[in-house]
Structure formats: C-alpha cells, structure tokens
Write a protein that holds these residues in place. Structure first.
Motif, PDB file in Angstrom:
ATOM      1  N   UNK A   1     -11.008  -1.739  -7.088  1.00  0.00           N
ATOM      2  CA  UNK A   1     -10.123  -1.713  -6.322  1.00  0.00           C
ATOM      3  C   UNK A   1     -10.414  -0.494  -5.587  1.00  0.00           C
ATOM      4  N   UNK A   2     -10.141  -0.617  -4.170  1.00  0.00           N
ATOM      5  CA  UNK A   2     -10.623   0.691  -3.271  1.00  0.00           C
ATOM      6  C   UNK A   2      -9.373   1.650  -3.409  1.00  0.00           C
ATOM      7  N   UNK A   3      -9.892   3.072  -3.007  1.00  0.00           N
ATOM      8  CA  UNK A   3      -9.040   4.185  -2.959  1.00  0.00           C
ATOM      9  C   UNK A   3      -7.617   3.775  -2.170  1.00  0.00           C
ATOM     10  N   UNK A   4      -8.089   3.326  -0.950  1.00  0.00           N
ATOM     11  CA  UNK A   4      -6.931   3.011   0.423  1.00  0.00           C
ATOM     12  C   UNK A   4      -6.114   1.923  -0.401  1.00  0.00           C
ATOM     13  N   UNK A   5      -6.505   0.810  -1.110  1.00  0.00           N
ATOM     14  CA  UNK A   5      -5.740  -0.388  -1.623  1.00  0.00           C
ATOM     15  C   UNK A   5      -4.784   0.356  -2.735  1.00  0.00           C
ATOM     16  N   UNK A   6      -5.365   1.329  -3.698  1.00  0.00           N
ATOM     17  CA  UNK A   6      -4.301   1.716  -4.473  1.00  0.00           C
ATOM     18  C   UNK A   6      -3.374   2.748  -4.124  1.00  0.00           C
ATOM     19  N   UNK A   7      -3.731   3.463  -3.073  1.00  0.00           N
ATOM     20  CA  UNK A   7      -2.780   4.344  -2.224  1.00  0.00           C
ATOM     21  C   UNK A   7      -1.624   3.535  -1.786  1.00  0.00           C
ATOM     22  N   UNK A   9      -0.484   0.485  -2.555  1.00  0.00           N
ATOM     23  CA  UNK A   9       0.095  -0.052  -3.658  1.00  0.00           C
ATOM     24  C   UNK A   9       1.318   0.934  -4.292  1.00  0.00           C
ATOM     25  N   UNK A  10       0.702   2.279  -4.409  1.00  0.00           N
ATOM     26  CA  UNK A  10       1.655   3.127  -4.809  1.00  0.00           C
ATOM     27  C   UNK A  10       2.666   3.434  -3.885  1.00  0.00           C
ATOM     28  N   UNK A  11       2.512   3.654  -2.626  1.00  0.00           N
ATOM     29  CA  UNK A  11       3.318   4.078  -1.549  1.00  0.00           C
ATOM     30  C   UNK A  11       4.334   2.681  -1.201  1.00  0.00           C
ATOM     31  N   UNK A  12       4.062   1.768  -1.681  1.00  0.00           N
ATOM     32  CA  UNK A  12       4.853   0.424  -1.446  1.00  0.00           C
ATOM     33  C   UNK A  12       5.891   0.481  -2.657  1.00  0.00           C
TER      34      UNK A  12
END
Length: 226
Positions: A1-7, A9-12
């Motif tokens: 999982x890329x850093x942007x995708x993880x970010x 998901x957390x923000x969502x």
C-alpha cells in the motif's frame, strides 16, 4: 500500500468520525472537566522535600542535602570522590557552584560532538522543577540546564534542585508551571531498561549515575570568591 493511499484512508476515517460535528464548532466550545485530584494527599513543604528524596532514591538516584553556602564544597567533594577530570557545564550555571573545584570545565556548545561529550566525565546542571510524588526532575533548557544532549551522553549527571521554589507535589502542578513550547526533559532516576527476563541495564540511553543535590536557600545568589 502506498503512502498516499494510507494517508487518504486515515483522513477518510477522521472525516467520517467528525461528520456530525457542526463546521462552526471548535474544540474550546466544549471544555473538558479537569476535576481530578491535583495531589495525592496534603503535605507541608518539608514533607514534599522528604517525599521527593525518597522517590529519587527509590529510582536509584543518589540524593544529597545541603544549604546554599555549602553547595560549592559539596560539588567539589562529589567530583573529586569519583576522580573526575572534566565536566560539561551549561550556559547560565552560576559560577559560584563550581568555584571550589579544580577540574576542567567544558562549556556547552553546539560544536561539541557526541564523541566529545562521551569523553567528558560528567555534567552539572540545575533544573526547572522537581516532582515529589514521582521522583522526577524536569529540565527545560533554561539557564543552567543546557541542551538535552549534554544530560544524555555523559555517564554521570549532577543536578541541583532548590527546595524553596522548585519542588511541586504532582505532575498536574508541574504542567501548570512549565512552558509546553520549551524542550522538556523528564528524568526519573538514572537511565535504565530491562530485557524480556527483567534484567536491569543502566546507562543505555542516558547517564548511568544520577546524583541530586537538594539545596536549602538560594544557590543562584552564590558568587565565586574574590
């Protein structure tokens, strides 16, 4: 999982959790009640000093009691007892504190490397506060305390505490007096850790030996002899 995708998901998840909060609402609109006890019991100032000394000793710090006039002689004795030759001193440490010692005093400087600090025998500092209930010293990089690394690299730390105005009973009381924007270092005994078998090892990420001098009177007023 890329850093942007993880970010994302957390923000969502954060957005979903805040979905029912009105846009105009701010954290200060709903004060958190802080009606817990500020201290565990009532003490006289002398009882607080005694409790601090007991808890420091429980953490394996060595505690000394003296008055302002005898502080220079005690510091000289403690340094000589260990055969120290060099001590690092922070900016703003009262000159009179070390007026009776003949060891080399190394002024704190950003140019000092970790290797150079490691070659110094000890560090002598003051503190911002000491907490009786937890046996904790708090340094905030103010005058006479220096940068954090000078209290982490040398093996021996001598810390002077004024009993008249630097001892509080509890952590909540300490937080009311400390500036959270300053670099706070909380010290409860010598640096130590334990492995999975609970074998205690000291000096892993800080000084192996901590000596605390509780001083009655005002050691800040000391001046070196003429």
């Amino acid at each position: 999982m890329s850093t942007n995708t993880s970010r994302e998901r957390v923000l969502a998840r954060i957005r979903r959790a805040l979905s029912d909060v009105p846009r105009h609402e701010r954290p200060g609109d709903h004060p958190v009640p802080r009606d817990y006890l500020l201290t565990h019991g009532e003490r006289t100032p002398q009882e607080s000093v005694t409790l601090l000394a007991e808890n420091l000793a429980d953490y394996r710090a060595t505690v000394h009691r003296t008055d302002a006039a005898r502080l220079p002689a005690l510091l000289a004795e403690l340094l000589d007892r260990r055969g120290h030759r060099r001590a690092v001193v922070p900016h703003g440490l009262p000159q009179g504190w070390l007026a009776q010692t003949s060891i080399e005093l190394v002024p704190d400087s950003p140019l000092l490397t970790p290797r150079e600090l490691d070659a110094v025998d000890c560090v002598v500092t003051g503190c911002a506060l000491a907490i009786a209930e937890t046996g904790t010293l708090v340094l905030d990089a103010g005058p006479g305390q220096g940068r954090r690394r000078i209290t982490l690299v040398p093996d021996h730390h001598l810390c002077v505490v004024r009993t008249a105005d630097q001892i509080v009973d509890s952590v909540p009381q300490a937080l009311r007096r400390l500036d959270p924007s300053r670099p706070l270092t909380w010290i409860s005994g010598p640096s130590a850790t334990s492995d999975i078998e609970l074998e205690r090892v000291e000096g892993v990420h800080g000084p192996r030996d901590l000596e605390v001098i509780l001083v009655d009177g005002d050691p800040q007023a000391l001046t070196p002899p003429a």
